[in-house]
Enzyme design. Structure first.
Site, PDB file in Angstrom:
ATOM      1  N   ASN A 169     -59.376  14.850 -49.367  1.00 29.26           N
ATOM      2  CA  ASN A 169     -59.960  14.754 -48.025  1.00 29.26           C
ATOM      3  C   ASN A 169     -59.694  13.396 -47.385  1.00 29.26           C
ATOM      4  OD1 ASN A 169     -61.009  17.344 -47.972  1.00 29.26           O
ATOM      5  ND2 ASN A 169     -62.977  16.751 -48.832  1.00 29.26           N
ATOM      6  N   LYS A 225     -61.374  16.140 -54.896  1.00 28.31           N
ATOM      7  CA  LYS A 225     -61.570  16.684 -53.544  1.00 28.31           C
ATOM      8  C   LYS A 225     -61.702  15.542 -52.532  1.00 28.31           C
ATOM      9  CE  LYS A 225     -62.422  20.428 -50.975  1.00 28.31           C
ATOM     10  NZ  LYS A 225     -63.661  21.032 -50.501  1.00 28.31           N
TER      11      LYS A 225
HETATM   12  N1  LIG Z   1     -66.776  24.420 -43.890  1.00 30.95           N
HETATM   13  C1  LIG Z   1     -65.960  24.415 -44.916  1.00 30.95           C
HETATM   14  O1  LIG Z   1     -64.933  25.112 -44.917  1.00 30.95           O
HETATM   15  C2  LIG Z   1     -66.261  23.590 -46.144  1.00 30.95           C
HETATM   16  C3  LIG Z   1     -65.479  23.777 -47.289  1.00 30.95           C
HETATM   17  C4  LIG Z   1     -65.767  23.032 -48.418  1.00 30.95           C
HETATM   18  C5  LIG Z   1     -66.792  22.110 -48.412  1.00 30.95           C
HETATM   19  N2  LIG Z   1     -67.511  21.933 -47.268  1.00 30.95           N
HETATM   20  C6  LIG Z   1     -68.576  20.931 -47.306  1.00 30.95           C
HETATM   21  O2  LIG Z   1     -69.826  21.613 -47.219  1.00 30.95           O
HETATM   22  C7  LIG Z   1     -70.771  20.821 -46.495  1.00 30.95           C
HETATM   23  C8  LIG Z   1     -71.232  21.620 -45.296  1.00 30.95           C
HETATM   24  O3  LIG Z   1     -70.116  21.834 -44.425  1.00 30.95           O
HETATM   25  P1  LIG Z   1     -70.152  22.870 -43.222  1.00 30.95           P
HETATM   26  O4  LIG Z   1     -68.799  22.890 -42.645  1.00 30.95           O
HETATM   27  O5  LIG Z   1     -70.776  24.120 -43.657  1.00 30.95           O
HETATM   28  O6  LIG Z   1     -71.129  22.094 -42.238  1.00 30.95           O
HETATM   29  P2  LIG Z   1     -71.979  22.675 -41.031  1.00 30.95           P
HETATM   30  O7  LIG Z   1     -71.305  23.867 -40.442  1.00 30.95           O
HETATM   31  O8  LIG Z   1     -72.283  21.513 -40.132  1.00 30.95           O
HETATM   32  O9  LIG Z   1     -73.315  23.189 -41.741  1.00 30.95           O
HETATM   33  C9  LIG Z   1     -74.429  22.422 -42.063  1.00 30.95           C
HETATM   34  C10 LIG Z   1     -75.574  22.988 -41.247  1.00 30.95           C
HETATM   35  O10 LIG Z   1     -76.797  22.494 -41.744  1.00 30.95           O
HETATM   36  C11 LIG Z   1     -77.636  22.177 -40.634  1.00 30.95           C
HETATM   37  N3  LIG Z   1     -78.658  21.258 -41.122  1.00 30.95           N
HETATM   38  C12 LIG Z   1     -78.563  19.934 -41.381  1.00 30.95           C
HETATM   39  N4  LIG Z   1     -79.735  19.466 -41.875  1.00 30.95           N
HETATM   40  C13 LIG Z   1     -80.575  20.528 -41.907  1.00 30.95           C
HETATM   41  C14 LIG Z   1     -81.927  20.693 -42.315  1.00 30.95           C
HETATM   42  N5  LIG Z   1     -82.632  19.658 -42.789  1.00 30.95           N
HETATM   43  N6  LIG Z   1     -82.490  21.916 -42.211  1.00 30.95           N
HETATM   44  C15 LIG Z   1     -81.784  22.960 -41.738  1.00 30.95           C
HETATM   45  N7  LIG Z   1     -80.485  22.876 -41.342  1.00 30.95           N
HETATM   46  C16 LIG Z   1     -79.898  21.668 -41.433  1.00 30.95           C
HETATM   47  C17 LIG Z   1     -76.666  21.621 -39.624  1.00 30.95           C
HETATM   48  O11 LIG Z   1     -77.219  21.586 -38.328  1.00 30.95           O
HETATM   49  P3  LIG Z   1     -76.749  20.438 -37.271  1.00 30.95           P
HETATM   50  O12 LIG Z   1     -75.266  20.470 -37.216  1.00 30.95           O
HETATM   51  O13 LIG Z   1     -77.421  20.873 -36.023  1.00 30.95           O
HETATM   52  O14 LIG Z   1     -77.271  19.153 -37.810  1.00 30.95           O
HETATM   53  C18 LIG Z   1     -75.526  22.608 -39.759  1.00 30.95           C
HETATM   54  O15 LIG Z   1     -75.775  23.752 -38.979  1.00 30.95           O
HETATM   55  C19 LIG Z   1     -70.024  19.532 -46.133  1.00 30.95           C
HETATM   56  O16 LIG Z   1     -70.241  18.541 -47.095  1.00 30.95           O
HETATM   57  C20 LIG Z   1     -68.572  19.952 -46.130  1.00 30.95           C
HETATM   58  O17 LIG Z   1     -67.669  18.879 -46.336  1.00 30.95           O
HETATM   59  C21 LIG Z   1     -67.281  22.650 -46.126  1.00 30.95           C
END
Ligand SMILES: NC(=O)c1ccc[n+]([C@@H]2O[C@H](COP(=O)([O-])OP(=O)(O)OC[C@H]3O[C@@H](n4cnc5c(N)ncnc54)[C@H](OP(=O)(O)O)[C@@H]3O)[C@@H](O)[C@H]2O)c1
Length: 299
Positions: A187, A183
């Protein structure tokens, strides 16, 4: 199963909404998202259409009972602080599952939690955070889970079962570390280029020059993986990367979305870690290094 999802953003909220069908789920996220969920429920649009009432907190220490499963879905640069917070509410029986991208999450989690409690996963679902309380599911994918030692234990099979019965198609791998590398290689080859050229994923194959560059990055990242003992043929990673570009051709990568919003990207955990590990094996991952500079200089 009692499940806490730490990092209720795009992917964490989607998984939470689906797992809620058969489990007790608590989302831990930022205040605006949690408040919106309390007011109007959590809405998933796109490939999944749901509106669910789901418990949520903006501080993890409000969780009173140690969960059976803690799913970590913060971005990689938040892993260390998040796992320190999680440490307050988990006990020795809690399984900690990282469902994140990047090559440095497991090492960070292991500094705080006993390695025996950690399992890892990758997912090809595509989601983005539209607004507080609303997530768009852009691409239905599948997920892979695995024990760090590769054993197909009862607990990992059980978690995969729990995912599958909630319509999260999941299988168990006997080499999850390799899955994480694959992955990361994909990426490393897609995300920075889309962020630099501000294009949809599909453009990387429509433009023949970019298509060649994708192949070169993929080969460089794969050579670092191979030197590191992760045995993956170049042809496989190039093919898989092209398949992902085709199947997500209309998507804007998460890295491009972060750059556009002026938010931090995961480039240090992906390309940065590839450069770092490359150096340890006397491999100069020059293309990855250039990508890091270009993405950061555009921010
Ligand atoms: N989205 C996808 O389609 C996808 C697919 C596969 C893998 N992933 C992986 O999954 C992970 C998350 O991705 P995502 O897209 O879901 O990211 P995201 O939308 O930014 O979600 C993470 C959330 O966690 C919050 N957060 C961070 N620290 C926190 C804490 N201590 N307590 C509470 N909330 C907290 C962030 O807030 P703030 O932004 O305000 O800091 C954000 O809202 C990444 O590693 C990404 O590469 C994502």
């Amino acid at each position: 199963m009692n499940i806490v999802i730490l990092g209720a953003g795009a992917i964490g909220s989607l998984f939470g909404a689906l797992l809620l069908k058969k489990n007790n789920v608590t989302l831990i996220g930022r205040t605006p998202h949690i408040n919106a969920i309390r007011k109007n429920g959590l809405t998933i649009k796109g490939k999944t259409q749901l509106n669910v009432k789901i418990p949520g907190e903006d501080l993890i220490d409000k969780v009173e009972v140690p969960p059976d499963l803690l799913i970590l879905t913060v971005k990689s640069f938040d892993t260390m602080s998040a796992i320190h917070q999680a440490k307050q509410i988990i006990d020795d029986d809690t399984v900690v599952l990282s469902m994140q991208n990047g090559l440095d999450n497991l090492a960070a989690i292991e500094r705080v939690v006993d390695r025996k409690q950690i399992i890892a996963g990758v997912t090809t679902h595509g989601t983005f955070f539209s607004q507080p309380g609303v997530i768009i599911h852009t691409g239905k994918g599948n997920s892979v889970l695995g024990e760090l030692n590769g054993k197909k234990t009862v607990r990992v099979e059980n978690i995969a079962y729990v995912f599958n019965e909630s319509n999260i198609e999941t299988h168990v791998s006997d080499d999850i570390v390799k899955e994480i590398w694959v992955k990361a290689i994909i990426n490393s080859s897609i995300n920075p280029l889309t962020a630099i050229f501000q294009c949809k994923n599909g453009y990387l194959l429509q433009n023949p020059v970019l298509g060649k560059i994708v192949e070169k990055i993929c080969m460089e990242s794969t050579s670092v993986a191979n030197a590191h003992g992760i045995n993956i043929p170049y042809q496989d990673t190039i093919q898989k990367t092209k398949n992902v570009i085709r199947s997500t051709s209309e998507n804007y990568s998460s890295m491009l979305q972060s750059v556009k919003k002026g938010k931090k990207t995961e480039i240090d955990s992906i390309n940065g870690k590839i450069v770092y590990i490359g150096r340890k094996h006397a491999i100069d991952a020059l293309l990855n290094e250039i990508l890091i500079h270009l993405v950061k200089s555009g921010q």
